[in-house]
Design an enzyme around this catalytic site. Sequence first.
Site, PDB file in Angstrom:
ATOM      1  N   ASN A 184     -10.720  -2.604   6.058  1.00 52.49           N
ATOM      2  CA  ASN A 184     -11.233  -1.731   5.009  1.00 52.49           C
ATOM      3  C   ASN A 184     -12.681  -1.398   5.355  1.00 52.49           C
ATOM      4  O   ASN A 184     -13.476  -2.314   5.614  1.00 52.49           O
ATOM      5  CB  ASN A 184     -11.184  -2.432   3.655  1.00 52.49           C
ATOM      6  CG  ASN A 184      -9.785  -2.844   3.250  1.00 52.49           C
ATOM      7  OD1 ASN A 184      -9.014  -2.045   2.751  1.00 52.49           O
ATOM      8  ND2 ASN A 184      -9.448  -4.109   3.481  1.00 52.49           N
ATOM      9  N   HIS A 231     -12.848  -6.716   5.967  1.00 50.26           N
ATOM     10  CA  HIS A 231     -13.733  -5.617   5.585  1.00 50.26           C
ATOM     11  C   HIS A 231     -14.798  -5.401   6.652  1.00 50.26           C
ATOM     12  O   HIS A 231     -15.186  -6.344   7.351  1.00 50.26           O
ATOM     13  CB  HIS A 231     -14.416  -5.928   4.247  1.00 50.26           C
ATOM     14  CG  HIS A 231     -13.465  -6.040   3.111  1.00 50.26           C
ATOM     15  ND1 HIS A 231     -13.121  -4.984   2.310  1.00 50.26           N
ATOM     16  CD2 HIS A 231     -12.757  -7.105   2.653  1.00 50.26           C
ATOM     17  CE1 HIS A 231     -12.239  -5.388   1.406  1.00 50.26           C
ATOM     18  NE2 HIS A 231     -12.009  -6.667   1.597  1.00 50.26           N
ATOM     19  N   CYS A 247     -12.471  -0.315  -4.820  1.00 52.04           N
ATOM     20  CA  CYS A 247     -11.877  -1.429  -4.073  1.00 52.04           C
ATOM     21  C   CYS A 247     -12.603  -2.693  -4.505  1.00 52.04           C
ATOM     22  O   CYS A 247     -13.789  -2.867  -4.210  1.00 52.04           O
ATOM     23  CB  CYS A 247     -12.009  -1.218  -2.566  1.00 52.04           C
ATOM     24  SG  CYS A 247     -11.378  -2.597  -1.574  1.00 52.04           S
ATOM     25  N   ASN A 259       0.825  -1.201   0.000  1.00 53.85           N
ATOM     26  CA  ASN A 259       0.000   0.000   0.000  1.00 53.85           C
ATOM     27  C   ASN A 259       0.864   1.257   0.000  1.00 53.85           C
ATOM     28  O   ASN A 259       2.083   1.208   0.176  1.00 53.85           O
ATOM     29  CB  ASN A 259      -0.913   0.002   1.225  1.00 53.85           C
ATOM     30  CG  ASN A 259      -1.915  -1.126   1.201  1.00 53.85           C
ATOM     31  OD1 ASN A 259      -2.527  -1.406   0.170  1.00 53.85           O
ATOM     32  ND2 ASN A 259      -2.096  -1.790   2.328  1.00 53.85           N
ATOM     33  N   CYS A 268      -5.858  -7.664  -3.665  1.00 55.19           N
ATOM     34  CA  CYS A 268      -6.417  -6.462  -4.280  1.00 55.19           C
ATOM     35  C   CYS A 268      -7.192  -6.876  -5.514  1.00 55.19           C
ATOM     36  O   CYS A 268      -6.609  -7.364  -6.491  1.00 55.19           O
ATOM     37  CB  CYS A 268      -5.305  -5.481  -4.646  1.00 55.19           C
ATOM     38  SG  CYS A 268      -5.900  -4.013  -5.518  1.00 55.19           S
ATOM     39  N   THR A 286     -12.050  -5.994  -3.694  1.00 53.47           N
ATOM     40  CA  THR A 286     -12.436  -6.893  -2.605  1.00 53.47           C
ATOM     41  C   THR A 286     -13.540  -6.270  -1.764  1.00 53.47           C
ATOM     42  O   THR A 286     -14.399  -6.974  -1.232  1.00 53.47           O
ATOM     43  CB  THR A 286     -11.230  -7.251  -1.721  1.00 53.47           C
ATOM     44  OG1 THR A 286     -10.633  -6.053  -1.208  1.00 53.47           O
ATOM     45  CG2 THR A 286     -10.203  -8.063  -2.484  1.00 53.47           C
ATOM     46  N   GLY A 287     -13.517  -4.926  -1.657  1.00 58.81           N
ATOM     47  CA  GLY A 287     -14.575  -4.241  -0.907  1.00 58.81           C
ATOM     48  C   GLY A 287     -15.927  -4.369  -1.578  1.00 58.81           C
ATOM     49  O   GLY A 287     -16.958  -4.540  -0.923  1.00 58.81           O
ATOM     50  N   GLU A 314      -9.741   2.578   2.457  1.00 57.88           N
ATOM     51  CA  GLU A 314      -8.943   1.356   2.397  1.00 57.88           C
ATOM     52  C   GLU A 314      -7.833   1.352   3.431  1.00 57.88           C
ATOM     53  O   GLU A 314      -7.143   2.358   3.619  1.00 57.88           O
ATOM     54  CB  GLU A 314      -8.343   1.180   0.998  1.00 57.88           C
ATOM     55  CG  GLU A 314      -9.334   0.696  -0.032  1.00 57.88           C
ATOM     56  CD  GLU A 314      -8.648   0.001  -1.195  1.00 57.88           C
ATOM     57  OE1 GLU A 314      -7.881  -0.955  -0.938  1.00 57.88           O
ATOM     58  OE2 GLU A 314      -8.885   0.416  -2.337  1.00 57.88           O
ATOM     59  N   ARG A 315      -7.678   0.217   4.048  1.00 56.54           N
ATOM     60  CA  ARG A 315      -6.593   0.003   4.995  1.00 56.54           C
ATOM     61  C   ARG A 315      -5.249   0.256   4.310  1.00 56.54           C
ATOM     62  O   ARG A 315      -4.907  -0.358   3.327  1.00 56.54           O
ATOM     63  CB  ARG A 315      -6.662  -1.446   5.505  1.00 56.54           C
ATOM     64  CG  ARG A 315      -5.588  -1.834   6.500  1.00 56.54           C
ATOM     65  CD  ARG A 315      -5.741  -3.278   6.949  1.00 56.54           C
ATOM     66  NE  ARG A 315      -5.620  -4.233   5.841  1.00 56.54           N
ATOM     67  CZ  ARG A 315      -5.418  -5.535   5.994  1.00 56.54           C
ATOM     68  NH1 ARG A 315      -5.347  -6.063   7.210  1.00 56.54           N
ATOM     69  NH2 ARG A 315      -5.320  -6.334   4.946  1.00 56.54           N
ATOM     70  N   ASN A 361      -8.962  -5.028  -7.756  1.00 55.42           N
ATOM     71  CA  ASN A 361      -8.676  -4.233  -8.946  1.00 55.42           C
ATOM     72  C   ASN A 361      -7.263  -4.505  -9.440  1.00 55.42           C
ATOM     73  O   ASN A 361      -6.999  -4.558 -10.640  1.00 55.42           O
ATOM     74  CB  ASN A 361      -8.858  -2.741  -8.647  1.00 55.42           C
ATOM     75  CG  ASN A 361     -10.300  -2.383  -8.384  1.00 55.42           C
ATOM     76  OD1 ASN A 361     -11.191  -2.756  -9.124  1.00 55.42           O
ATOM     77  ND2 ASN A 361     -10.542  -1.670  -7.294  1.00 55.42           N
TER      78      ASN A 361
END
Length: 263
Positions: free
Chosen positions: A177, A146, A204, A59, A68, A206-207, A195-196, A70
Site C-alpha cells: 500500500n 505499507h 485506509c 479486495n 483493514c 492501516t495506512g 491501496e494494494r 476501516n
Amino acid sequence: MHLTKMHGLGNDYLYIYGEIENPAEVSVKLSHRHFGIGSDGIILIAPSKVADFKMRIFNADGSEAMMCGNGIRCVGKYVFDKGYTDKTNITVETLSGIKTLELKTAMGKVVSAVVNMGKAKVEKPVKLEVLGQEITCTPVSMGNPHAVVLTEDAENAPLTTVGAAMEKHSFFPDGVNAEFVQQIDRNTLRMRVWERGSGITMACGTGACASVAAAVKAGICPENEDITVMLDGGNLQIKVLPDMTVMMNGPAKTVCECEVEGI
C-alpha cells in the site's frame, strides 16, 4: 445473498455474515461500481475459536487482504447493531492477528470504535527507482505492508502513476500500500493512498497508522499524543504508544441492506 454495505470514511465494503463459496470471484463481481453494487471489496464475518469473531477481507480485484483498519471498525458495528454481541469490548481474529475493539455507542448503535492495531514495525527509509525517478519511502508493517512517502503536496500526489507502480515494485514481493503523506503541523498529517488490490480509496486505516508510525519514528510527530490524519473521506485519530503500539479511533457507518441474485 444478503449483504450490508458499510463504510469507514468512504472506504466501503460489502459485509456478509458466514462463509461463502468463491469469495474472491464474488468480490470482483459485487465490487464493480457499474455492473455490481460497488465497493472496495467484501468482508466476511464469522464466529472464531480464538476471538469473539473473525473477519476475512477480499479486495475489489479478488485478492485477500490481511487487515483493514476501516473495515474492522465496521465489523464491530455490524456484530453489535445486529445483536451478535452485546459487549462493547470485543476481539476480532484477522490474518494479521487478534485485534481488540472498544465500541462507542449512541442510541443503541455503534458510531465509532477505538482499535488496538498492534505494534507497527517501521524500517529505515529506502530509495527506490519508480518510473524512472528516485522515490524515498519508509517501509512499515501493520500486519500488512505499507510504503510511506513524505511529500509537500499530498493533494496532487501521483497515486495512479507512482503509487500504482510502487504496489507492484520488486522491492515488495507481496505488493504494498503506497501512502503519500504531508505534514500540516505537529499533530496533523494529510494522507492519500493507493491501496494494494483496490487502487485509490477514500481512506485506509492501516495506512493512517503506518503513516503516523513512520512520522513518529522520523521525529516529526510526537508519540503518545493523538495525531489527526486527514484522508479523502474524513479524519482518523491515531496514537502511537512508546512501545510502537498503534491506537486508531474513527467512525463506522451503515449505508444500506441489500439482496443480490445470480452470484
